[in-house]
Design an enzyme around this catalytic site. Structure first.
Site, PDB file in Angstrom:
ATOM      1  N   LYS A 152       0.348  57.792  -9.913  1.00  0.00           N
ATOM      2  CA  LYS A 152       1.442  57.119  -9.207  1.00  0.00           C
ATOM      3  C   LYS A 152       2.761  57.551  -9.847  1.00  0.00           C
ATOM      4  O   LYS A 152       2.857  57.652 -11.078  1.00  0.00           O
ATOM      5  CB  LYS A 152       1.299  55.596  -9.312  1.00  0.00           C
ATOM      6  CG  LYS A 152       2.519  54.803  -8.828  1.00  0.00           C
ATOM      7  CD  LYS A 152       2.799  55.010  -7.349  1.00  0.00           C
ATOM      8  CE  LYS A 152       4.141  54.369  -6.927  1.00  0.00           C
ATOM      9  NZ  LYS A 152       4.486  54.705  -5.527  1.00  0.00           N
ATOM     10  N   CYS A 186      11.391  59.831  -2.933  1.00  0.00           N
ATOM     11  CA  CYS A 186      10.996  58.457  -2.627  1.00  0.00           C
ATOM     12  C   CYS A 186      12.020  57.868  -1.642  1.00  0.00           C
ATOM     13  O   CYS A 186      13.212  57.821  -1.936  1.00  0.00           O
ATOM     14  CB  CYS A 186      10.942  57.578  -3.872  1.00  0.00           C
ATOM     15  SG  CYS A 186      10.525  55.868  -3.452  1.00  0.00           S
TER      16      CYS A 186
HETATM   17  O1  LIG Z   1       7.741  53.208  -2.173  1.00  0.00           O
HETATM   18  C1  LIG Z   1       7.156  54.005  -2.952  1.00  0.00           C
HETATM   19  O2  LIG Z   1       6.744  53.712  -4.108  1.00  0.00           O
HETATM   20  C2  LIG Z   1       6.981  55.378  -2.414  1.00  0.00           C
HETATM   21  N1  LIG Z   1       6.571  55.469  -1.125  1.00  0.00           N
HETATM   22  C3  LIG Z   1       6.472  56.689  -0.482  1.00  0.00           C
HETATM   23  O3  LIG Z   1       6.091  56.765   0.707  1.00  0.00           O
HETATM   24  N2  LIG Z   1       6.790  57.812  -1.166  1.00  0.00           N
HETATM   25  C4  LIG Z   1       7.205  57.794  -2.446  1.00  0.00           C
HETATM   26  O4  LIG Z   1       7.495  58.867  -3.022  1.00  0.00           O
HETATM   27  C5  LIG Z   1       7.305  56.526  -3.107  1.00  0.00           C
HETATM   28 CL1  LIG Z   1       7.798  56.485  -4.768  1.00  0.00          CL
END
Ligand SMILES: O=C(O)c1[nH]c(=O)[nH]c(=O)c1Cl
Length: 313
Positions: free
Chosen positions: A44, A131
């Site tokens: 993650k 993100c």
């Molecule tokens: O909301 C998120 O954690 C998230 N959600 C996404 O769809 N892509 C990302 O790179 C991330 Cl970091």
């Protein structure tokens, strides 16, 4: 036929892995990924400090995909670094990917990469520049100048192999610009694509959005995004130095979807939404389905067709 995948000098049993964010929050989930039929795995995206992330509901599976605004929940870079160092010591021959993001922006990206440089981790890093769910923060990779500035800064001190996780682009000028920037640097790969940012899904029973953060706006994954994902893999493959490998992500539900990403030039393949829906068994199924396609077409390896999408001219 074999599904062996070559990527940055490594050979993986198969090209499949999870997409960061799915089934990779802690060491238990990472152990399960390592024990699954996936060819590799990614953690993650980590930020300097551990984060709870956005209020729930923040991830919903939809008939044709998923919507999420997780908000970078994670256990903090130190946790994933410590785990990664143990993993690389226990299995030096099975590389995996450590995903790094930033909550606070430019300076945190730099300091996070400095921590990794100074650590004993020597494996691959996926630098998440895309993100879409940090309220008030623009996606780094949609700012071409800042992206170049950041990579310039990182390459002043960083000597370990890394690549970048990119958002989808929707304009040939943008494909050209991001490729021009990335071709200036010794990055080992790009991952195309992250979720299609800030989509909106409405519940027909209640005329209400389905996720709480940002008034219901969230990143879209799944079947909705395969045409966009394939286009980005193909466009970046056509523009990037051959030394830069491509990870294809987005809309992979079947062996056919996987095959199409490879046809566009991907070397590794990440599965997010479908892994979330189906669980770790998705990797067995995708390997079986992709292998059947190679056999049916008389191919013996991915090299026989990788990047060989035909056009009509
Ligand atoms: O909301 C998120 O954690 C998230 N959600 C996404 O769809 N892509 C990302 O790179 C991330 Cl970091």
């Amino acid at each position: 036929a074999t599904l062996q995948a070559t990527f940055y000098g490594h050979t993986f049993d198969n090209p499949f892995m999870n997409a960061s964010g799915v089934h990779c929050m802690d060491k238990t989930e990472l152990d399960e990924l390592a024990a699954s039929a996936s060819g590799s795995f990614v953690t993650k995206s980590a930020t300097a400090d551990s984060r709870d992330g956005n209020p729930e509901p923040r991830y919903i599976n939809l008939e044709l995909g998923s919507i999420n605004s997780m908000g970078l929940p994670n256990l903090g870079l130190a946790y994933y670094l410590e785990d990664a160092i143990k993993r690389q010591a226990a299995n030096p021959d099975t590389p995996f990917f450590l995903s790094v993001a930033s909550y606070k922006g430019f300076d945190e990206y730099v300091s996070n990469m400095k921590h990794i440089q100074e650590s004993d981790y020597t494996g691959l890093v996926e630098l998440n520049l895309s993100c879409p769910n940090v309220p008030g923060k623009p996606q780094m990779a949609y700012d071409f100048e800042d992206t170049e500035k950041l990579l310039n800064e990182i390459f002043k001190f960083y000597t370990k192999p890394f690549g970048v996780k990119l958002p989808p682009y929707f304009d040939f000028m943008h494909f050209d610009k991001i490729a021009d920037v990335l071709n200036k640097f010794d990055i080992k790969f790009v991952n195309c694509v992250n979720s299609v940012g800030n989509g909106l899904y409405i519940d027909e029973a209640t005329d209400t959005v389905v996720i709480k953060p940002k008034g219901g706006f969230g990143g879209i994954g799944g079947e909705y995004i395969k045409p966009t994902a394939l286009a980005n893999v193909r466009a970046l493959r056509q523009r990037l130095n051959p030394s830069i490998d491509i990870i294809g992500t987005g809309g992979i539900l079947t062996g056919r979807d996987a095959y199409e990403h490879l046809l566009c030039g991907a070397s590794m393949l990440q599965v997010g939404t479908q892994l979330h829906k189906e669980g770790l068994g998705v990797f067995e199924r995708l390997n079986t389905e992709l292998l059947a396609i190679l056999e049916a077409k008389g191919y013996t390896s991915i090299a026989d067709f990788k990047g060989k999408l035909a056009t009509l001219d």
